[in-house]
Scaffold this active site. Structure first.
Site, PDB file in Angstrom:
ATOM      1  N   GLU A  77     -28.499 -18.216 -11.440  1.00 45.04           N
ATOM      2  CA  GLU A  77     -28.417 -19.389 -12.304  1.00 45.04           C
ATOM      3  C   GLU A  77     -28.275 -20.682 -11.492  1.00 45.04           C
ATOM      4  OE1 GLU A  77     -26.636 -19.397 -16.088  1.00 45.04           O
ATOM      5  OE2 GLU A  77     -27.979 -21.123 -15.952  1.00 45.04           O
ATOM      6  N   ASP A  78     -27.438 -20.659 -10.480  1.00 50.07           N
ATOM      7  CA  ASP A  78     -27.033 -21.908  -9.820  1.00 50.07           C
ATOM      8  C   ASP A  78     -27.626 -22.152  -8.444  1.00 50.07           C
ATOM      9  OD1 ASP A  78     -25.492 -22.343 -12.020  1.00 50.07           O
ATOM     10  OD2 ASP A  78     -23.658 -21.549 -11.129  1.00 50.07           O
ATOM     11  N   ASP A 259       5.094  -4.105 -35.766  1.00 53.51           N
ATOM     12  CA  ASP A 259       4.749  -3.724 -34.387  1.00 53.51           C
ATOM     13  C   ASP A 259       4.860  -4.922 -33.443  1.00 53.51           C
ATOM     14  OD1 ASP A 259       2.657  -5.105 -35.488  1.00 53.51           O
ATOM     15  OD2 ASP A 259       1.096  -3.775 -34.708  1.00 53.51           O
TER      16      ASP A 259
END
Ligand code: MN
Length: 479
Positions: A77-78, A259
């Site tokens: 991507e980069d 709980d």
């Protein structure tokens, strides 16, 4: 912020898979070089991010390919590097993982453009081919959410919302509860900061108030176990902030959340789980309708445990969760646990079990086979998989997960096509209901069938919510 160093990452990997140290170190330096000069919003060098992602994966004992892909997950991507080059320098598997993670990042759920719709569909169906892509993406999102303070307020809200809508359900579907609950709290903190603070303070106070009761109970249970010579480990957990918020929204008071506190008790085997259950009920009174046997009837994401809420010391409500050590690993990391349990063969077992046992996968395949149009496909995915769920029971106590708005028709078809096709009536919690009754959480559903029935009427299609039920009714009426 305490950032991880390369040495710390290697240290963890050394403890479970020393053969991969060299390759992981190579991937680190490779990624560091490619990201050189890039910085994160925090001002730190970019490599800090992939390093932390790889560390989250190493904590789950990820295999070598996954660790490398974690370090390299942003390079397509980069940076300028290509998928082919990655395959050459590492292998096809690493290149495919990085490519898969890159594609999910580009996925756009709300776009109406046909190109985007087609891409999104490809990505969603693609992740089922290698579930490790989802796990890497979850680790990526987790680290981004942990460091969200450096982003603009707009980006913070946007990321938090997307995390709640897409990544929290994904984490749930593959059973990684530890990631799911951290993502929930991180997102909630940005979506409703005031409420987050308020609940967080209440939680701290009530934790303090209950501390001595919980310690007393742990001590008593340990003594019981010692007497019977049962090896065990006990951990205390408080419900996460978002989990508490959901209960408060349903109208509960914080002190009534059954709980809110849980003792997780791990023993060696199943027989000991039931033995321990008996021992606990003999000293602490259980609340009858809060007992759950998820060992006999696992959740749809394969979670297994016995749950029983008892009146602990000073009548404080405390839940106990009794399970084996392996069940506990599954409860924390879900499918990712297979790395630890199955070692070298993990990837194949993961894929096989995903297909056979995890309902999420079956629904996805079903939706993909039915919807030709990409927009319809995505609408259905949102409506059926990324929407609120309800959980209902069969008469045998099995748990059936359905999208909110489901009817007895959906229930019948989710059990078996023949049951749907021969259904003549439905009984919910011992009362007859019509076929378009909207099922609610914890409904106990019984379908009455008759082999001589005329079969499903065509108007049932509109009364059904799930793709499977609609398709089966159409098929029946075509014949
Ligand atoms: Mn990333």
């Amino acid at each position: 912020m305490n950032n991880i160093t390369l040495e710390q990452l290697l240290e963890v990997i050394k403890s479970y898979n020393p053969d991969e140290l060299k390759r992981v170190e190579k991937a680190y330096h490779y990624a560091e070089l490619l990201h050189q000069g890039q910085t994160r919003q925090s001002g730190e060098p970019y490599i800090v991010h992939p390093l932390n992602v790889a560390y989250i994966l190493a904590e789950m004992h990820a295999d070598g390919d996954t660790l490398c892909a974690g370090l390299l997950h942003d390079v397509l991507e980069d940076t300028e590097i290509s998928k082919e080059q990655l395959a050459k320098d590492f292998n096809d598997s690493v290149a495919n993982l990085v490519d898969g993670v890159t594609k999910i990042s580009k996925m756009n759920f709300s776009s109406k453009q046909s190109q985007n719709l087609a891409n999104t569909r490809k990505i969603i169906t693609g992740i089922t081919e290698d579930v490790r892509i989802i796990i890497i993406k979850l680790a990526d999102r987790l680290h981004n959410m942990r460091t969200l303070q450096y982003k603009s307020e707009f980006k913070q809200k946007e990321n938090a919302l997307e995390t709640m809508e897409i990544f929290v359900p994904l984490a749930y579907y593959i059973g990684t509860y530890r990631i799911k609950s951290e993502l929930e709290d991180l997102s909630f903190q940005y979506l409703d900061p005031q409420m987050y603070q308020k609940i967080s303070q209440k939680k701290n106070k009530i934790e303090k108030d209950n501390q001595s009761s919980i310690q007393e109970m742990v001590f008593n249970i340990e003594q019981l176990l010692d007497r019977e010579n049962i090896q065990s480990q006990i951990k205390v957990r408080t419900k996460n902030i978002y989990g508490i918020y959901k209960r408060l929204k349903d109208g509960y008071k914080i002190s009534d959340i059954h709980d809110l506190f849980a003792l997780k008790i791990m023993v060696e085997n199943k027989a000991e789980c039931y033995q321990l259950l008996g021992m606990i009920h003999s000293i602490y009174h259980p609340i009858n309708n809060k007992f759950k046997d998820y060992i006999c009837n696992p959740k749809t994401n394969m979670y297994q445990s016995l749950h029983t809420t008892v009146f602990g010391p000073n009548d404080h409500l405390i839940q106990t969760q009794i399970r084996t050590y392996n069940m506990d690993k599954i409860a924390s990391f879900g499918l990712a646990t297979y790395w630890d349990i199955n070692k070298g063969n993990a990837r194949n077992v993961m894929q096989e079990d995903l297909k056979q046992k995890y309902q999420f996968f079956k629904s996805l395949v079903e939706i993909n086979s039915v919807f030709g149009d990409n927009q319809d496909f995505i609408n259905q995915i949102k409506d059926e998989l990324f929407s609120n769920k309800i959980y209902v029971y069969t008469t045998k106590g099995e748990i059936i997960e359905l999208p909110k708005g489901s009817t007895p028709i959906d229930f019948a078809y989710s059990i078996h096509t023949d049951i749907g096709n021969t259904m003549v009536a439905a009984v919910v919690n011992d009362e007859y209901v019509s076929e378009n009754y909207i099922l609610k959480n914890k409904d106990r559903v019984r379908i009455i069938t008759d082999d001589l029935s005329f079969g499903p009427r065509e108007d049932w299609i509109d009364k059904a919510k799930t793709t499977k039920a609609k398709r089966k009714i159409k098929e029946f009426n075509r014949n």
